[in-house]
Design a protein around this motif. Structure first.
Motif, PDB file in Angstrom:
ATOM      1  N   ARG A 164       0.822  -1.211   0.000  1.00 39.94           N
ATOM      2  CA  ARG A 164       0.000   0.000   0.000  1.00 39.94           C
ATOM      3  C   ARG A 164       0.857   1.263   0.000  1.00 39.94           C
ATOM      4  O   ARG A 164       0.412   2.318  -0.453  1.00 39.94           O
ATOM      5  CB  ARG A 164      -0.935   0.013   1.218  1.00 39.94           C
ATOM      6  N   ASP A 165       2.105   1.147   0.463  1.00 43.70           N
ATOM      7  CA  ASP A 165       2.966   2.333   0.490  1.00 43.70           C
ATOM      8  C   ASP A 165       3.856   2.436  -0.748  1.00 43.70           C
ATOM      9  O   ASP A 165       4.727   3.302  -0.830  1.00 43.70           O
ATOM     10  CB  ASP A 165       3.834   2.322   1.757  1.00 43.70           C
ATOM     11  N   ALA A 166       3.661   1.529  -1.733  1.00 40.73           N
ATOM     12  CA  ALA A 166       4.450   1.609  -2.974  1.00 40.73           C
ATOM     13  C   ALA A 166       4.060   2.864  -3.743  1.00 40.73           C
ATOM     14  O   ALA A 166       2.878   3.214  -3.828  1.00 40.73           O
ATOM     15  CB  ALA A 166       4.215   0.367  -3.818  1.00 40.73           C
ATOM     16  N   ASN A 167       5.062   3.559  -4.302  1.00 37.40           N
ATOM     17  CA  ASN A 167       4.722   4.768  -5.057  1.00 37.40           C
ATOM     18  C   ASN A 167       4.331   4.428  -6.493  1.00 37.40           C
ATOM     19  O   ASN A 167       4.558   3.307  -6.967  1.00 37.40           O
ATOM     20  CB  ASN A 167       5.865   5.792  -5.018  1.00 37.40           C
ATOM     21  N   ILE A 168       3.776   5.378  -7.183  1.00 41.54           N
ATOM     22  CA  ILE A 168       3.219   5.135  -8.518  1.00 41.54           C
ATOM     23  C   ILE A 168       4.304   4.771  -9.525  1.00 41.54           C
ATOM     24  O   ILE A 168       4.070   3.985 -10.458  1.00 41.54           O
ATOM     25  CB  ILE A 168       2.402   6.365  -8.988  1.00 41.54           C
ATOM     26  N   VAL A 169       5.506   5.313  -9.352  1.00 43.13           N
ATOM     27  CA  VAL A 169       6.604   5.010 -10.272  1.00 43.13           C
ATOM     28  C   VAL A 169       7.014   3.546 -10.141  1.00 43.13           C
ATOM     29  O   VAL A 169       7.185   2.828 -11.133  1.00 43.13           O
ATOM     30  CB  VAL A 169       7.814   5.939 -10.015  1.00 43.13           C
ATOM     31  N   GLU A 170       7.165   3.075  -8.908  1.00 37.37           N
ATOM     32  CA  GLU A 170       7.509   1.671  -8.675  1.00 37.37           C
ATOM     33  C   GLU A 170       6.458   0.735  -9.252  1.00 37.37           C
ATOM     34  O   GLU A 170       6.775  -0.286  -9.881  1.00 37.37           O
ATOM     35  CB  GLU A 170       7.658   1.420  -7.168  1.00 37.37           C
ATOM     36  N   ALA A 171       5.193   1.079  -9.029  1.00 36.51           N
ATOM     37  CA  ALA A 171       4.092   0.243  -9.529  1.00 36.51           C
ATOM     38  C   ALA A 171       4.081   0.205 -11.045  1.00 36.51           C
ATOM     39  O   ALA A 171       3.879  -0.851 -11.658  1.00 36.51           O
ATOM     40  CB  ALA A 171       2.767   0.768  -8.991  1.00 36.51           C
ATOM     41  N   HIS A 172       4.316   1.364 -11.653  1.00 34.47           N
ATOM     42  CA  HIS A 172       4.331   1.445 -13.119  1.00 34.47           C
ATOM     43  C   HIS A 172       5.470   0.607 -13.698  1.00 34.47           C
ATOM     44  O   HIS A 172       5.277  -0.147 -14.663  1.00 34.47           O
ATOM     45  CB  HIS A 172       4.467   2.905 -13.542  1.00 34.47           C
ATOM     46  N   ARG A 224       8.685 -14.901 -22.678  1.00 32.32           N
ATOM     47  CA  ARG A 224       8.375 -16.332 -22.666  1.00 32.32           C
ATOM     48  C   ARG A 224       7.391 -16.702 -23.769  1.00 32.32           C
ATOM     49  O   ARG A 224       7.506 -17.752 -24.396  1.00 32.32           O
ATOM     50  CB  ARG A 224       7.801 -16.727 -21.291  1.00 32.32           C
ATOM     51  N   PHE A 225       6.409 -15.826 -24.026  1.00 36.69           N
ATOM     52  CA  PHE A 225       5.405 -16.079 -25.067  1.00 36.69           C
ATOM     53  C   PHE A 225       5.417 -14.911 -26.051  1.00 36.69           C
ATOM     54  O   PHE A 225       4.607 -13.978 -25.946  1.00 36.69           O
ATOM     55  CB  PHE A 225       4.009 -16.236 -24.452  1.00 36.69           C
ATOM     56  N   PRO A 226       6.356 -14.921 -27.010  1.00 33.40           N
ATOM     57  CA  PRO A 226       6.501 -13.797 -27.953  1.00 33.40           C
ATOM     58  C   PRO A 226       5.196 -13.491 -28.699  1.00 33.40           C
ATOM     59  O   PRO A 226       4.448 -14.394 -29.064  1.00 33.40           O
ATOM     60  CB  PRO A 226       7.579 -14.298 -28.918  1.00 33.40           C
ATOM     61  N   GLY A 227       4.962 -12.196 -28.903  1.00 33.60           N
ATOM     62  CA  GLY A 227       3.776 -11.773 -29.636  1.00 33.60           C
ATOM     63  C   GLY A 227       2.530 -11.650 -28.781  1.00 33.60           C
ATOM     64  O   GLY A 227       1.459 -11.313 -29.297  1.00 33.60           O
ATOM     65  N   SER A 228       2.649 -11.923 -27.487  1.00 35.32           N
ATOM     66  CA  SER A 228       1.474 -11.842 -26.609  1.00 35.32           C
ATOM     67  C   SER A 228       1.068 -10.390 -26.375  1.00 35.32           C
ATOM     68  O   SER A 228       1.901  -9.477 -26.415  1.00 35.32           O
ATOM     69  CB  SER A 228       1.776 -12.499 -25.251  1.00 35.32           C
ATOM     70  N   ASN A 229      -0.209 -10.207 -26.114  1.00 40.30           N
ATOM     71  CA  ASN A 229      -0.734  -8.901 -25.727  1.00 40.30           C
ATOM     72  C   ASN A 229      -1.058  -8.983 -24.233  1.00 40.30           C
ATOM     73  O   ASN A 229      -2.005  -9.646 -23.839  1.00 40.30           O
ATOM     74  CB  ASN A 229      -1.982  -8.560 -26.538  1.00 40.30           C
ATOM     75  N   VAL A 230      -0.230  -8.337 -23.402  1.00 38.15           N
ATOM     76  CA  VAL A 230      -0.342  -8.460 -21.950  1.00 38.15           C
ATOM     77  C   VAL A 230      -0.853  -7.145 -21.357  1.00 38.15           C
ATOM     78  O   VAL A 230      -0.298  -6.078 -21.625  1.00 38.15           O
ATOM     79  CB  VAL A 230       1.012  -8.819 -21.319  1.00 38.15           C
ATOM     80  N   THR A 231      -1.896  -7.245 -20.560  1.00 34.05           N
ATOM     81  CA  THR A 231      -2.429  -6.083 -19.846  1.00 34.05           C
ATOM     82  C   THR A 231      -2.325  -6.339 -18.346  1.00 34.05           C
ATOM     83  O   THR A 231      -2.883  -7.311 -17.843  1.00 34.05           O
ATOM     84  CB  THR A 231      -3.908  -5.825 -20.222  1.00 34.05           C
ATOM     85  N   VAL A 232      -1.571  -5.461 -17.656  1.00 37.00           N
ATOM     86  CA  VAL A 232      -1.362  -5.616 -16.209  1.00 37.00           C
ATOM     87  C   VAL A 232      -2.008  -4.435 -15.487  1.00 37.00           C
ATOM     88  O   VAL A 232      -1.733  -3.273 -15.805  1.00 37.00           O
ATOM     89  CB  VAL A 232       0.138  -5.678 -15.871  1.00 37.00           C
ATOM     90  N   HIS A 233      -2.862  -4.750 -14.555  1.00 38.80           N
ATOM     91  CA  HIS A 233      -3.507  -3.721 -13.724  1.00 38.80           C
ATOM     92  C   HIS A 233      -2.915  -3.804 -12.321  1.00 38.80           C
ATOM     93  O   HIS A 233      -2.877  -4.869 -11.717  1.00 38.80           O
ATOM     94  CB  HIS A 233      -5.025  -3.948 -13.670  1.00 38.80           C
ATOM     95  N   ILE A 234      -2.418  -2.674 -11.819  1.00 37.98           N
ATOM     96  CA  ILE A 234      -1.818  -2.624 -10.485  1.00 37.98           C
ATOM     97  C   ILE A 234      -2.815  -2.054  -9.488  1.00 37.98           C
ATOM     98  O   ILE A 234      -3.474  -1.045  -9.757  1.00 37.98           O
ATOM     99  CB  ILE A 234      -0.539  -1.754 -10.484  1.00 37.98           C
ATOM    100  N   GLU A 235      -2.896  -2.708  -8.332  1.00 34.19           N
ATOM    101  CA  GLU A 235      -3.763  -2.199  -7.277  1.00 34.19           C
ATOM    102  C   GLU A 235      -3.109  -2.456  -5.920  1.00 34.19           C
ATOM    103  O   GLU A 235      -2.276  -3.361  -5.800  1.00 34.19           O
ATOM    104  CB  GLU A 235      -5.148  -2.844  -7.348  1.00 34.19           C
ATOM    105  N   PRO A 236      -3.439  -1.664  -4.900  1.00 35.61           N
ATOM    106  CA  PRO A 236      -2.823  -1.834  -3.579  1.00 35.61           C
ATOM    107  C   PRO A 236      -3.334  -3.096  -2.899  1.00 35.61           C
ATOM    108  O   PRO A 236      -4.457  -3.539  -3.127  1.00 35.61           O
ATOM    109  CB  PRO A 236      -3.238  -0.577  -2.828  1.00 35.61           C
ATOM    110  N   GLU A 237      -2.465  -3.658  -2.055  1.00 34.56           N
ATOM    111  CA  GLU A 237      -2.859  -4.816  -1.267  1.00 34.56           C
ATOM    112  C   GLU A 237      -4.036  -4.437  -0.371  1.00 34.56           C
ATOM    113  O   GLU A 237      -4.126  -3.294   0.100  1.00 34.56           O
ATOM    114  CB  GLU A 237      -1.684  -5.288  -0.406  1.00 34.56           C
ATOM    115  N   GLU A 238      -4.957  -5.374  -0.215  1.00 35.61           N
ATOM    116  CA  GLU A 238      -6.130  -5.086   0.602  1.00 35.61           C
ATOM    117  C   GLU A 238      -5.717  -4.777   2.043  1.00 35.61           C
ATOM    118  O   GLU A 238      -4.806  -5.416   2.589  1.00 35.61           O
ATOM    119  CB  GLU A 238      -7.092  -6.282   0.586  1.00 35.61           C
TER     120      GLU A 238
END
Length: 288
Positions: free
Chosen positions: A248-256, A269-283
């Protein structure tokens, strides 16, 4: 492009074998050899569909297809499966008609030689297509390779049947062999349909691939947990979406930076993949 060249090789070999098998079948009055010519004709249509679907799938995203054209390969595999299924029905119809009206076969030596020759050519081309399909991760080429591999076994079956007819003189074996060929083709069509529909209906990636993705995510200690991992296949491209939790204390730059790092590792590992990562704080933990 290697995929297009491989598809063109299949078109050329099938065109040649259609002529050879058809001429031999007519000279012999053999429904089993003619059924093999029909089989090769369907393989030719399938090869043409594979070629044009690969060309279409390789086009970049546009306004009408913002996620790309990759699924044209899956559609190709499905259409090819339907085509060979109806070809099998046609073979069964012609074979049953020959059983009812009577059957005779001649020039057996020509047919035996042609069938062994066709099996040899198709085995070489199918192995090459499987190799390129695996390297390029192409469902269209894999479907085409499976067609040709089926043709190898059916050609060998017809050749053996013609040898038996030559030894025994039982001509009715010819249409019976044709029916057996047809059922082998139907079996192959069901397998191809199942595989093509799997990606068209957005089925998840195989379990072993999902485990590899999870291991990559867990290898990053900055990730405290993850959820909502969704995967699917579109042509040769994998679509991977996941929600990562961080401190929860991670800054936006680190998360990005973490989101880019995880995406890059999955793509490596899987060339050509379309990867979407969503970052959210730990509950936040609730105190009792």
């Amino acid at each position: 492009m290697k995929r297009e060249k491989a598809a063109l090789l299949s078109v050329a070999s099938n065109s040649f074998l259609i002529i050879v098998k058809l001429v031999a079948g007519v000279l012999m009055h053999s429904i089993s050899v003619i059924s093999e010519a029909i089989h090769s004709l369907i393989d030719l249509v399938a090869s043409l569909i594979a070629f044009f679907s690969i060309r279409k799938a390789s086009k970049p995203p546009d306004e009408d297809h913002p996620f790309g054209h990759d699924k044209y390969e899956n559609v190709s595999g499905f259409v090819e499966a339907i085509l060979i299924f109806f070809a099998a029905l046609l073979i069964i119809y012609e074979a049953l008609k020959r059983i009812i009206t009577g059957s005779f076969v001649e020039n057996l030596g020509i047919g035996i030689a042609v069938m062994f020759f066709a099996a040899f050519i198709n085995s070489i081309v199918s192995l090459y297509l499987f190799k390129i399909a695996k390297r390029e991760d192409s469902i269209a080429l894999k479907a085409d390779a499976m067609h040709l591999l089926t043709d190898v076994f059916t050609s060998l079956g017809v050749a053996v049947g013609l040898v038996v007819i030559r030894l025994t003189g039982i001509a009715i074996l010819d249409p019976l062999i044709a029916i057996l060929v047809a059922f082998l083709i139907i079996k192959a069509s069901f397998g191809l349909t199942k595989e093509a529909l799997k990606d068209l209906t957005d089925t998840s990636l195989p379990e072993e691939e999902i485990r590899e993705i999870e291991d990559i995510i867990r290898s990053n200690p900055e990730v405290t947990s993850f959820h909502k991992l969704k995967t699917r296949k579109s042509g040769q491209r994998r679509e991977i979406n996941v929600h990562l939790r961080v401190r929860r204390d991670a800054n936006i730059v680190e998360a990005h930076e973490l989101s880019h790092k995880v995406s890059r590792e999955i793509i490596e590992r899987f060339p050509g993949s379309n990867v979407t990562v969503h970052i959210e704080p730990e509950e936040e933990r609730k105190e009792k």
